[in-house]
Design an enzyme around this catalytic site. Structure first.
Site, mmCIF file in Angstrom:
data_model
loop_
_atom_site.group_PDB
_atom_site.id
_atom_site.type_symbol
_atom_site.label_atom_id
_atom_site.label_comp_id
_atom_site.label_asym_id
_atom_site.label_seq_id
_atom_site.Cartn_x
_atom_site.Cartn_y
_atom_site.Cartn_z
ATOM 1 C CG ASP A 424 -2.018 -1.062 1.087
ATOM 2 O OD1 ASP A 424 -2.163 -1.635 -0.003
ATOM 3 O OD2 ASP A 424 -2.718 -1.322 2.076
ATOM 4 C CG ASN A 461 -1.361 -5.879 0.506
ATOM 5 O OD1 ASN A 461 -2.214 -6.686 0.166
ATOM 6 N ND2 ASN A 461 -1.654 -4.790 1.200
ATOM 7 C CD GLU A 462 -4.889 -4.088 -0.706
ATOM 8 O OE1 GLU A 462 -5.983 -4.625 -0.491
ATOM 9 O OE2 GLU A 462 -4.469 -3.110 -0.047
ATOM 10 C CB ILE A 463 1.918 -2.748 -5.702
ATOM 11 C CG1 ILE A 463 2.553 -3.175 -4.352
ATOM 12 C CG2 ILE A 463 2.688 -1.591 -6.315
ATOM 13 C CD1 ILE A 463 2.568 -2.118 -3.303
ATOM 14 C CG ASP A 544 -8.515 -6.429 -3.000
ATOM 15 O OD1 ASP A 544 -9.233 -5.772 -3.767
ATOM 16 O OD2 ASP A 544 -7.399 -6.037 -2.624
#
EC number: 3.2.1.25
Length: 914
Positions: A424, A461-463, A544
């Site tokens: 993030d 994560n979620e890049i 997600d």
């Protein structure tokens, strides 16, 4: 400490069993901790953190108590010195009064040659390690005019800002489920190693790569090919010319030697010696994830010898034979012919078999890793197994898990989707930063590669799914620049490093992604990501999903339709017993200052201690959800009312997750061919509201019991469109062969009386469900049913069927029970079920009986000072029905007296004033 002035090295990290001589574990030395923030020193430990040593010395109270995450900020904002190395943060190291080195990466292994320093040391050697304040250091880096600056509104700050400049556990700086202690200290063991002569080595790290011949990371391996073993040892010291290597595989259960042979093609490059061999003519027993077969393990011993056959190094690791592959390839014509929608796959295949991944996301179990023991993690992973979970996504940014945690997963059949520690945020891409990352990646890929539980390496994560879209939305003119930086770090740098050090594991640049279009390892950007190159009606990648508008929480039409769900969830409160570990009695009410400020959803976005506006939004989401769907607690006793409210938030959370998991599992037989459900999140880092299913300390929330039930191999699920009234019943199976049986449908009023004519539905429906598939067994509309009073009705669904578990010749009987009510729980005409609870001292089981009505959400609870779980919980119990339930004790500090404190309640109790 006295040492002979021979070749010596300081080594910071875990150390393998080798033949290195005179290895001194610095954990056994006497350490002191000092700081300008203190006017005296206190005893220190290694491994440790400053917080833990200050707590042990009585300088501070429990960091987890009350609002001590705020009160103790002076600790992370001070510098600390450990005197007398996994080295953490930016820290100078001195030995014998001489400067040795500075380190700047928590995730790396460091070794330093101190032989010359030791030779010139005329006094008792003193080792000193200085730890700078992480928050102060990253702020200083951010203020440097040469440091990168990102567009406003892009970077995700939770508490302490600028975390992306430091290779330190990112959640140390705060997250929306945890505190920001930013601890300093030597968090892993350190050693001094003496090598008595030249041509002697000490092993630092070992890379054991086991794969099928011809296997390439992103392509399906040919299961007919023989196994290949690539053994590589990283060392300090010097090897003689032309060393030899040999390997031996021994079955850990039988002790039988699978094979023992000399390795050919031995090469030495820098400080690594490598050999490759093909295991022709042997057939090892395969390792399988939980529920798919046995966890067969082998001890592999790698020996390095010199030209006179003297042993130079000897390393034994436990491993297993399996292939694991993340399939992101385009949907084939054969799949289209089966009714699978076009696009690309996104699912895992183990030993050539696709399977349904059932599990959750694991976060750091504690803010202070030195107090995380193997026994504690074993209890957690036992709960994972009991919860029918075969995969955990190891979220970044915590840490790269310790080897003993992978060992626990190997033994239990838990696949670990692992990630590099980026989350993030956008990160620097200057040469120095990338060089640091390269060393981090190589060390950790090699370190854990022998574990059969390792399932995947993801870049972060979620890049791709969060950070790049945020740039595109807030700074569209710079989108191309940051896509380029994303590819520079996660594709051009990390991907080749993974491929160079393992052929057995797939790499994905981001945890949530649309997948790739092409892979060309010779290209400057070796993987071409799909990004927006999608076609309507086609499905790609994993999803997600978070939606805190609880008005649509049970509307399956808002859930994402995709190939794999890797994150989804909603927060809830921990139980009263867990709150009491950390909160004073006067603060045990829903909106107390302490309770609210321990809720970090939504985060403060800085080091504020008055985050009431943001936290009230998260508390309000839980409150509104309860008010929408469940009886509103209104007990006269304030603590009892607080406990009832906490329980109510857990009921909503569990029901919502159940609704989503049922939807995703049903997708295995839908056009999206959905083959994975990993909810957010497995466990807590401390006592606070969060998305966890297991509270800090090990107590199961309602969620973990409910997910265990809905993760069974064959389930029956109701799908109700509460707008149209349509009701569909599905049977879903993740077996690898078809299964058949029947589902009994029983309509009752809440007193337990059968409804006339079974409300117009059949009493039973047969099913035959295909392999890894789903089938609709019944469909109706609530308007067509003969319900005297929808508020006084429940449909109980009882499944019984037969099939074969994967890799088993034995026919197994499967059962599952579910239920449906035509109105939400708050509108039900509940009656007192008259619950009675007894305990059998011989069988050590509890018996619950409903005497006078249907018991919804039947809940057994146990007192504090014991950790464990019931065989079943949060279930429906019909009048006259008895259920015998065991309890697995994981830790007991009551000398067995906890049994006297077990209670039982149901949804009915939520309506009572007492």
């Amino acid at each position: 400490m006295r040492f002979t002035a021979t070749a010596a090295a300081l080594v910071a990290s875990s150390i393998p069993a080798t033949l290195g001589q005179h290895v001194r574990d610095l954990s056994n030395e006497k350490w002191t901790l000092s700081s300008d923030a203190l006017n005296h020193t206190v005893p220190g430990n290694l491994p440790s953190h400053a917080h833990l040593d200050l707590l042990k010395a009585g300088v501070i109270d429990d960091p987890y108590h009350g609002l001590n995450d705020f009160n103790l900020r002076w600790i992370p904002e001070s510098n600390w010195t450990y005197t007398t190395d996994k080295i953490k943060d930016l820290m100078p190291i001195e030995f014998c009064g001489k400067y040795v080195a500075s380190t700047n990466n928590q995730y790396r292994q460091y070794s330093f040659d101190v032989s010359q320093i030791l030779e010139g040391c005329n006094e008792d050697p003193i080792l000193k390690i200085d730890f700078g304040s992480a928050p102060n250091i990253v702020n200083a880096i951010a203020e440097d005019r040469n440091s990168p600056v990102w567009p406003d509104g892009i970077q995700q700050t939770y508490e302490y800002p600028n975390r992306w400049f430091m290779r330190k556990e990112q959640s140390d700086f705060g997250w929306d489920w945890g505190p920001a202690f930013a601890p300093a200290g030597p968090w892993k063991p350190a050693y001094i190693v003496q090598l008595p002569k030249a041509q002697n080595i000490h092993v630092l790290n070992t890379d054991l790569d086991i794969y099928r011949k011809g296997q390439i990371n992103h392509l399906p391996p040919d299961q007919s090919q023989p196994w290949v073993v690539n053994a590589s040892i990283d060392f300090v010291g010097s090897l003689p010319p032309n060393p030899s290597m040999s390997i031996e595989f021994k079955d850990t259960k039988s002790g039988e030697i699978l094979t023992s042979k000399r390795i050919g093609n031995v090469t030495v490059s820098g400080n690594s010696v490598t050999g490759v061999t093909v295991l022709g003519g042997v057939t090892p027993k395969l390792w399988w994830p939980l529920g798919l077969g046995d966890q067969n393990l082998y001890n592999i011993t790698v020996t390095v010898t010199g030209h006179q056959n003297q042993t130079l190094a000897h390393v034994t690791k436990r491993t297993g034979f399996r292939t694991i592959f993340l399939n992101q390839r385009n949907i084939t014509d054969a799949q289209l012919a089966q009714g699978i929608a076009p696009g690309a796959n996104w699912h895992f295949e183990v030993n050539g078999h696709e399977f349904y991944a059932k599990g959750s996301n694991i976060i750091p179990p504690d803010a202070f890793w030195p107090r995380v023991t193997e026994a504690r993690m074993a209890r957690l992973f036992d709960a994972v197994v009991a919860g029918n979970q075969n995969m955990l996504r190891v979220w970044s940014s915590g840490i790269y898990l310790h080897d003993f945690i992978y060992d626990l997963a190997d033994e239990r059949g838990i696949l670990l989707w692992s990630e590099f520690e980026f989350s993030d945020a956008l990160y620097p891409v200057d040469d120095a930063f990338l060089d640091n990352i390269a060393a981090e990646v190589v060390y950790n890929v090699r370190r854990v590669n022998h574990h059969p539980s390792l399932a995947l390496w993801a870049g972060g994560n979620e890049i791709e799914s969060l950070m790049l879209p945020t740039v595109e939305r807030k700074a569209p003119e710079e989108y191309a620049k940051y896509v380029g930086e994303y590819e520079k770090l996660y594709i051009s740098l990390i991907l080749p490093l993974v491929y160079q050090n393992t052929r057995s594991i797939t790499y994905s640049p981001s945890s949530t992604t649309e997948g790739y279009l092409d892979v060309d390892l010779s290209a400057p950007v070796p993987m071409v990501e799909r990004y927006h190159n999608t076609t309507p009606g086609s499905y790609y990648g994993d999803t997600d999903f978070y939606n805190y508008d609880s008005s649509v929480s049970f509307n399956s039409h808002v859930y994402p339709v995709g190939r794999f769900a890797n994150e989804f969830g909603y927060h809830s409160m921990p139980s009263l017993q867990t709150w009491q570990q950390a909160v004073d009695p006067e603060d045990l009410h829903f909106n107390s200052t302490t309770v609210m400020l321990r809720n970090h959803h939504y985060p403060a976005g800085g080091t504020f201690t008055d985050n009431f506006h943001n936290t009230s939004l998260g508390m309000g989401e839980m409150t509104i959800a309860v008010q929408r769907y469940y009886p509103i607690p209104n007990k006269l006793d304030s603590v009892a009312n607080f406990s009832a409210w906490c329980h109510a938030t857990q009921l909503f959370q569990a029901d919502m997750y159940k609704s989503e998991i049922q939807f995703y599992r049903r997708g295995s037989g839908m056009p999206e061919r959905q083959l994975g459900s990993l909810y957010w999140q497995l466990e807590d880092i401390w006592q606070a509201p969060s998305w966890a299913g297991i509270e800090y300390g090990g107590r199961w929330k309602v969620l973990h019991y409910v997910s265990r039930d809905i993760y069974q191999p064959i389930i029956v699920s109701p799908f109700w469109n509460y707008t149209t009234g349509d009701l569909d019943l599905y049977v879903t199976s993740d077996l690898w062969e078809s299964a058949k049986g029947k589902v009994n449908l029983t309509w009752l009023d809440l007193s337990g009386t059968p409804l006339p004519h079974n409300a117009g539905t059949p009493g039973s429906v047969p099913f035959n469900v295909g392999a890894l598939n789903t089938t609709k067994i019944y469909s109706t509309n609530i308007k067509n049913l003969t319900l005297p009073n929808p508020k006084d009705a429940i449909l109980v669904l009882s499944l019984s069927g037969e099939g074969h578990l994967p890799n088993s010749d034995k026919k197994t009987t499967f059962t599952h029970q579910n239920h449906f009510t035509p109105v939400f729980p708050k509108d039900l005409a509940l009656v007192d079920p008259g619950l009675e609870l007894s305990y059998n001292t011989k069988s050590k089981t509890f018996t619950v009986e409903a005497k006078s009505g249907v018991s919804l959400y039947t809940w057994l609870d146990y007192p504090a000072d014991v950790v464990g779980y019931f065989d079943e919980n949060a279930f429906v119990l019909l009048p006259g029905q008895k259920k015998e339930i065991g309890f697995t004790v994981q830790e007991d500090n009551t000398d067995g007296k906890w049994v006297q404190g077990v209670t039982v309640q149901s949804l009915w109790n939520q309506t009572l004033e007492k």
